[in-house]
Motif scaffolding. Structure first.
Motif, mmCIF file in Angstrom:
data_model
loop_
_atom_site.group_PDB
_atom_site.id
_atom_site.type_symbol
_atom_site.label_atom_id
_atom_site.label_comp_id
_atom_site.label_asym_id
_atom_site.label_seq_id
_atom_site.Cartn_x
_atom_site.Cartn_y
_atom_site.Cartn_z
ATOM 1 N N LYS A 1 -7.212 -13.752 -13.024
ATOM 2 C CA LYS A 1 -6.370 -14.485 -12.070
ATOM 3 C C LYS A 1 -5.484 -13.535 -11.289
ATOM 4 O O LYS A 1 -5.319 -13.657 -10.063
ATOM 5 C CB LYS A 1 -5.540 -15.518 -12.829
ATOM 6 N N GLN A 2 -4.883 -12.573 -12.027
ATOM 7 C CA GLN A 2 -4.040 -11.575 -11.355
ATOM 8 C C GLN A 2 -4.860 -10.736 -10.369
ATOM 9 O O GLN A 2 -4.393 -10.416 -9.272
ATOM 10 C CB GLN A 2 -3.377 -10.673 -12.394
ATOM 11 N N LYS A 3 -6.094 -10.387 -10.794
ATOM 12 C CA LYS A 3 -6.951 -9.605 -9.910
ATOM 13 C C LYS A 3 -7.306 -10.399 -8.665
ATOM 14 O O LYS A 3 -7.244 -9.874 -7.540
ATOM 15 C CB LYS A 3 -8.217 -9.210 -10.667
ATOM 16 N N GLN A 4 -7.693 -11.688 -8.873
ATOM 17 C CA GLN A 4 -8.019 -12.527 -7.720
ATOM 18 C C GLN A 4 -6.810 -12.711 -6.816
ATOM 19 O O GLN A 4 -6.928 -12.668 -5.583
ATOM 20 C CB GLN A 4 -8.537 -13.881 -8.198
ATOM 21 N N LEU A 5 -5.625 -12.896 -7.457
ATOM 22 C CA LEU A 5 -4.403 -13.043 -6.653
ATOM 23 C C LEU A 5 -4.117 -11.772 -5.858
ATOM 24 O O LEU A 5 -3.758 -11.827 -4.671
ATOM 25 C CB LEU A 5 -3.229 -13.386 -7.575
ATOM 26 N N ALA A 6 -4.311 -10.614 -6.548
ATOM 27 C CA ALA A 6 -4.080 -9.337 -5.848
ATOM 28 C C ALA A 6 -5.084 -9.160 -4.718
ATOM 29 O O ALA A 6 -4.724 -8.702 -3.617
ATOM 30 C CB ALA A 6 -4.182 -8.180 -6.831
ATOM 31 N N GLU A 7 -6.357 -9.544 -4.991
ATOM 32 C CA GLU A 7 -7.362 -9.440 -3.931
ATOM 33 C C GLU A 7 -7.035 -10.362 -2.769
ATOM 34 O O GLU A 7 -7.186 -9.995 -1.603
ATOM 35 C CB GLU A 7 -8.738 -9.760 -4.502
ATOM 36 N N GLN A 8 -6.605 -11.591 -3.095
ATOM 37 C CA GLN A 8 -6.230 -12.524 -2.035
ATOM 38 C C GLN A 8 -5.046 -11.994 -1.225
ATOM 39 O O GLN A 8 -5.027 -12.078 0.004
ATOM 40 C CB GLN A 8 -5.895 -13.893 -2.637
ATOM 41 N N GLN A 9 -4.052 -11.454 -1.959
ATOM 42 C CA GLN A 9 -2.905 -10.893 -1.256
ATOM 43 C C GLN A 9 -3.304 -9.709 -0.386
ATOM 44 O O GLN A 9 -2.841 -9.564 0.742
ATOM 45 C CB GLN A 9 -1.834 -10.485 -2.262
ATOM 46 N N ALA B 1 -5.730 -9.101 6.734
ATOM 47 C CA ALA B 1 -5.887 -10.025 7.860
ATOM 48 C C ALA B 1 -4.639 -10.040 8.741
ATOM 49 O O ALA B 1 -4.719 -10.088 9.969
ATOM 50 C CB ALA B 1 -6.184 -11.433 7.334
ATOM 51 N N ARG B 2 -3.466 -9.988 8.072
ATOM 52 C CA ARG B 2 -2.217 -9.977 8.845
ATOM 53 C C ARG B 2 -2.113 -8.723 9.701
ATOM 54 O O ARG B 2 -1.763 -8.775 10.886
ATOM 55 C CB ARG B 2 -1.027 -10.079 7.899
ATOM 56 N N LYS B 3 -2.436 -7.572 9.066
ATOM 57 C CA LYS B 3 -2.388 -6.312 9.822
ATOM 58 C C LYS B 3 -3.396 -6.318 10.965
ATOM 59 O O LYS B 3 -3.103 -5.857 12.071
ATOM 60 C CB LYS B 3 -2.652 -5.140 8.887
ATOM 61 N N LYS B 4 -4.600 -6.846 10.667
ATOM 62 C CA LYS B 4 -5.623 -6.904 11.713
ATOM 63 C C LYS B 4 -5.180 -7.804 12.860
ATOM 64 O O LYS B 4 -5.350 -7.471 14.037
ATOM 65 C CB LYS B 4 -6.937 -7.410 11.120
ATOM 66 N N ALA B 5 -4.583 -8.966 12.498
ATOM 67 C CA ALA B 5 -4.090 -9.861 13.542
ATOM 68 C C ALA B 5 -2.972 -9.199 14.344
ATOM 69 O O ALA B 5 -2.915 -9.319 15.579
ATOM 70 C CB ALA B 5 -3.597 -11.163 12.916
ATOM 71 N N ALA B 6 -2.085 -8.488 13.619
ATOM 72 C CA ALA B 6 -0.995 -7.785 14.322
ATOM 73 C C ALA B 6 -1.556 -6.696 15.232
ATOM 74 O O ALA B 6 -1.116 -6.536 16.375
ATOM 75 C CB ALA B 6 -0.018 -7.194 13.308
ATOM 76 N N ASP B 7 -2.554 -5.947 14.712
ATOM 77 C CA ASP B 7 -3.168 -4.896 15.533
ATOM 78 C C ASP B 7 -3.868 -5.489 16.748
ATOM 79 O O ASP B 7 -3.776 -4.966 17.861
ATOM 80 C CB ASP B 7 -4.154 -4.088 14.695
ATOM 81 N N ASP B 8 -4.591 -6.604 16.519
ATOM 82 C CA ASP B 8 -5.277 -7.250 17.646
ATOM 83 C C ASP B 8 -4.272 -7.740 18.680
ATOM 84 O O ASP B 8 -4.475 -7.583 19.894
ATOM 85 C CB ASP B 8 -6.122 -8.417 17.144
#
Length: 345
Positions: A127-135, A141-148
């Protein structure tokens, strides 16, 4: 008889300080080793038969009780402590089996709890791994959106700057074209005004020259008429206009011209010759000019043609333009003079 059951000193519940998979694995390994040891020693104990003991049991009916003598009973002492009899072998086996079964149950429970704890830890780690992967994915995605967004903003700013630059260049080009057009219009207007002024001046000059020529022609006609009247009233007056020198001389009733007079007349006339035609062969035109005493041209005659009518006409026009001609050294012009003109002389 009393039965004693051994109790295990092993912990029943899971420890709360275990957090990692490695620690859970070590604990599981330890519990399995402990369970193996218990099973090994339990089986060994069960296989060793305990040493038996023999005892004879007598019932009260089988023992003949003799008649006790009548004696005075001494004071009854305190009954001695009766030792607990050793439990029979069957009870010991049952207790051992129960202990073994309980230990097995405890070991199974411990193993189950350990497995459940391991599964829980694994699920928690997953669960922690999945949460870390999701984060991490959300951060990417946030950085990519900011870069775009930044890239789009940069492109928009660059496009806006390019459009402003292009608009500024077009405005500057239009302003330059307008300026050049205004300059061209002003130059055209100035040229037109200059041409109009030049045309006006030329017309005025032509009119002035025409008036002066008309006045000169009138004065010449008057002088010619006067001279003719004088010649007609003076008997014996003779004259000729033929020169004896190659450069041109003059003679007549008024006297003979000096030696350099013809050269001085040619020096005045020649700059006024306007001719741009052929000069091949260096043709020579001879013109006889009749003069008044003040040098005014009374008349002229082509005494000898050069063979080039254009050159002959240019010479006569230059003589007319040079009127009045220079006077001689005595202060008067000779009555006639012969003038020779060649393009190359």
């Amino acid at each position: 008889m009393s039965r004693t059951v051994a109790r295990s000193d092993l912990p029943i519940g899971p420890r709360k300080d275990e957090r990692g998979t490695g620690r859970a694995f070590l604990l599981a390994l330890f519990m399995h080793a402990l369970l193996f040891a218990l099973l090994f020693y339990g089986m060994r104990w069960q296989n060793s038969s305990p040493a038996g003991s023999e005892a004879e049991l007598w019932t009260p009916t089988e023992v003949a009780e003799p008649t006790p003598p009548v004696v005075t009973p001494p004071p009854t002492p305190a009954p001695p402590a009766v030792a607990a009899p050793t439990p029979p072998a069957e009870d010991a086996d049952i207790a051992l089996q129960q202990k073994k079964r309980k230990q097995e149950q405890q070991a199974a429970e411990q193993a189950r709890l350990l497995e459940a704890q391991q599964e829980k830890a694994r699920q928690e780690a997953l669960k922690q791994k999945q949460l870390a992967e999701q984060q991490a994915a959300a951060e990417i995605a946030r950085k990519k959106a900011a870069d775009d967004a930044a890239r789009q903003q940069k492109l928009a700013d660059q496009k806006k700057a390019d459009e402003q630059k292009r608009q500024k260049e077009e405005d500057a080009k239009k302003a330059e074209q307008l300026k050049q057009q205004q300059l061209a219009d002003a130059q055209k207007k100035a040229d037109a005004e200059k041409k109009a002024a030049e045309d006006k001046a030329a017309k005025a000059k032509a009119a002035k020259e025409a008036a002066a020529q008309k006045a000169a022609d009138a004065a010449r006609a008057d002088r010619l008429a006067s001279l003719r009247g004088m010649a007609g009233g003076t008997p014996g007056a003779t004259g000729n206009g033929l020169g004896s020198q190659a450069g041109g001389t003059g003679s007549g009733a008024g006297g003979t011209a000096s030696a350099g007079y013809a050269d001085r007349v040619r020096a005045k006339v020649k700059p006024n010759i306007a001719y741009g035609g052929d000069t091949e062969g260096n043709p020579t035109a001879v013109v006889t000019v009749r003069l008044a005493p003040d040098g005014s041209v009374l008349s002229m005659q082509l005494a000898k043609s050069s063979g080039n009518p254009a050159w002959d006409a240019a010479v006569q026009a230059a003589i007319t333009k040079s009127d009045p001609l220079p006077r001689d050294t005595n202060g008067k012009a000779p009555p006639t003079v012969n003038l020779r003109f060649s393009p190359k002389n």
